[in-house]
Motif scaffolding. Structure first.
Motif, PDB file in Angstrom:
ATOM      1  N   LEU A  53       0.843  -1.191   0.000  1.00  0.00           N
ATOM      2  CA  LEU A  53       0.000   0.000   0.000  1.00  0.00           C
ATOM      3  C   LEU A  53       0.880   1.242   0.000  1.00  0.00           C
ATOM      4  O   LEU A  53       1.833   1.330   0.777  1.00  0.00           O
ATOM      5  CB  LEU A  53      -0.887  -0.031   1.258  1.00  0.00           C
ATOM      6  N   ARG A  55       1.083   5.787  -0.760  1.00  0.00           N
ATOM      7  CA  ARG A  55       0.547   7.124  -1.076  1.00  0.00           C
ATOM      8  C   ARG A  55       1.751   7.917  -1.557  1.00  0.00           C
ATOM      9  O   ARG A  55       2.718   8.083  -0.817  1.00  0.00           O
ATOM     10  CB  ARG A  55      -0.067   7.779   0.160  1.00  0.00           C
ATOM     11  N   GLU A  58       1.985  13.283  -2.876  1.00  0.00           N
ATOM     12  CA  GLU A  58       0.996  14.055  -2.120  1.00  0.00           C
ATOM     13  C   GLU A  58       1.479  15.483  -1.903  1.00  0.00           C
ATOM     14  O   GLU A  58       2.628  15.719  -1.530  1.00  0.00           O
ATOM     15  CB  GLU A  58       0.726  13.389  -0.773  1.00  0.00           C
ATOM     16  N   VAL A  81      -2.938   7.149  -4.511  1.00  0.00           N
ATOM     17  CA  VAL A  81      -3.054   6.046  -3.568  1.00  0.00           C
ATOM     18  C   VAL A  81      -3.114   4.774  -4.405  1.00  0.00           C
ATOM     19  O   VAL A  81      -3.909   4.690  -5.350  1.00  0.00           O
ATOM     20  CB  VAL A  81      -4.323   6.174  -2.699  1.00  0.00           C
ATOM     21  N   LEU A  93     -10.812  -0.092  -1.405  1.00  0.00           N
ATOM     22  CA  LEU A  93      -9.811   0.913  -1.032  1.00  0.00           C
ATOM     23  C   LEU A  93     -10.542   2.229  -0.818  1.00  0.00           C
ATOM     24  O   LEU A  93     -11.279   2.684  -1.695  1.00  0.00           O
ATOM     25  CB  LEU A  93      -8.771   1.063  -2.148  1.00  0.00           C
ATOM     26  N   SER A  95      -9.927   6.300   0.650  1.00  0.00           N
ATOM     27  CA  SER A  95      -8.898   7.255   1.046  1.00  0.00           C
ATOM     28  C   SER A  95      -9.482   8.660   1.148  1.00  0.00           C
ATOM     29  O   SER A  95     -10.453   8.992   0.471  1.00  0.00           O
ATOM     30  CB  SER A  95      -7.742   7.247   0.044  1.00  0.00           C
ATOM     31  N   LYS A 141     -13.985  11.714   2.773  1.00  0.00           N
ATOM     32  CA  LYS A 141     -13.554  10.664   1.844  1.00  0.00           C
ATOM     33  C   LYS A 141     -13.420  11.251   0.447  1.00  0.00           C
ATOM     34  O   LYS A 141     -14.330  11.903  -0.046  1.00  0.00           O
ATOM     35  CB  LYS A 141     -14.563   9.521   1.828  1.00  0.00           C
ATOM     36  N   THR A 144     -13.602   5.887  -3.218  1.00  0.00           N
ATOM     37  CA  THR A 144     -13.738   4.492  -2.814  1.00  0.00           C
ATOM     38  C   THR A 144     -13.691   3.654  -4.082  1.00  0.00           C
ATOM     39  O   THR A 144     -14.446   3.910  -5.010  1.00  0.00           O
ATOM     40  CB  THR A 144     -15.084   4.253  -2.098  1.00  0.00           C
ATOM     41  N   THR A 178      -5.883   6.057   4.580  1.00  0.00           N
ATOM     42  CA  THR A 178      -6.238   5.086   3.554  1.00  0.00           C
ATOM     43  C   THR A 178      -6.617   3.803   4.279  1.00  0.00           C
ATOM     44  O   THR A 178      -5.887   3.350   5.146  1.00  0.00           O
ATOM     45  CB  THR A 178      -5.077   4.829   2.598  1.00  0.00           C
ATOM     46  N   THR A 179      -7.768   3.226   3.907  1.00  0.00           N
ATOM     47  CA  THR A 179      -8.206   1.965   4.479  1.00  0.00           C
ATOM     48  C   THR A 179      -8.364   0.959   3.340  1.00  0.00           C
ATOM     49  O   THR A 179      -9.039   1.248   2.353  1.00  0.00           O
ATOM     50  CB  THR A 179      -9.541   2.129   5.217  1.00  0.00           C
ATOM     51  N   LEU A 180      -7.744  -0.190   3.481  1.00  0.00           N
ATOM     52  CA  LEU A 180      -7.838  -1.250   2.488  1.00  0.00           C
ATOM     53  C   LEU A 180      -8.431  -2.472   3.155  1.00  0.00           C
ATOM     54  O   LEU A 180      -7.900  -2.980   4.135  1.00  0.00           O
ATOM     55  CB  LEU A 180      -6.443  -1.580   1.941  1.00  0.00           C
TER      56      LEU A 180
END
Length: 184
Positions: A53, A55, A58, A81, A93, A95, A141, A144, A178-180
């Motif tokens: 994962l 990023r 940025e 991401v 995913l 973010s 968010k 997605t 970020t959530t996966l």
């Protein structure tokens, strides 16, 4: 399995750098461009899914309030991401940014809109606008995406996505997350 990107030591530095700029930004100053460090995390889940994962690229452009008041903070965010997920059969995913305000003078959380004007057209776009309670944090968010198991990867880019906090006195901070979530 859920991976929280904001828990990395790099993520802590990213949030802190932007927070300093949002703290006491004077409305009479010009835009300030901040390049933020890349972050990466690789691991294998308990079910054997290999995850990488990241990023990258940025940056934040911190701008004076268009309303010309000291209680608004405005920033435009850009970045990429991306995750490789070898062995996953599905997943998501997500973010965006966590935005916090020290003292709220506005009362609540709302979603606002922006209007972009180009020669020959006007196009409205709903964007995040957060009015926070004292000591509160709001989640904004940006995107997605569903994992394509055949590709073994998922990702997205965002460019100049605006974030605005109104009615915020004192310290304000934005931190990327970020959530996966993957299934096997």
């Amino acid at each position: 399995m859920v991976a929280g990107f904001g828990l990395l030591p790099v993520g802590v530095g990213v949030g802190a750098g932007l927070a300093v700029l949002l703290l006491g930004y004077d409305v009479a100053q010009a835009d300030t461009v901040v390049s933020l460090p890349d972050g990466q995390q690789a691991f294998t889940t308990a079910t054997g899914v290999q995850i990488d994962l990241s990023r990258t690229g940025e940056s934040a452009v911190v701008s004076p309030s268009l309303a010309y008041n000291g209680l608004s903070r405005t920033a435009s965010m850009s970045g990429t991401v991306y995750a490789t997920v070898a062995g996953a059969t599905g997943g998501t995913l997500v973010s965006g940014y966590l935005i916090g305000c020290q003292v709220d003078l506005s009362g609540g959380v709302t979603v606002g809109g922006d209007v972009y004007v180009a020669p020959g057209s006007v196009s409205p776009e709903v964007g995040p606008r957060s009015n926070l309670v004292p000591g509160g944090v709001a989640q904004v968010k940006f995107d997605t995406k569903q994992i394509d198991p055949r590709a073994g990867a998922v990702g997205f880019e965002y460019h100049d996505r605006g974030v605005q906090v109104d009615g915020c006195a004192g310290y304000a901070q934005a931190r990327a997350f970020t959530t996966l979530t993957v299934t096997k």
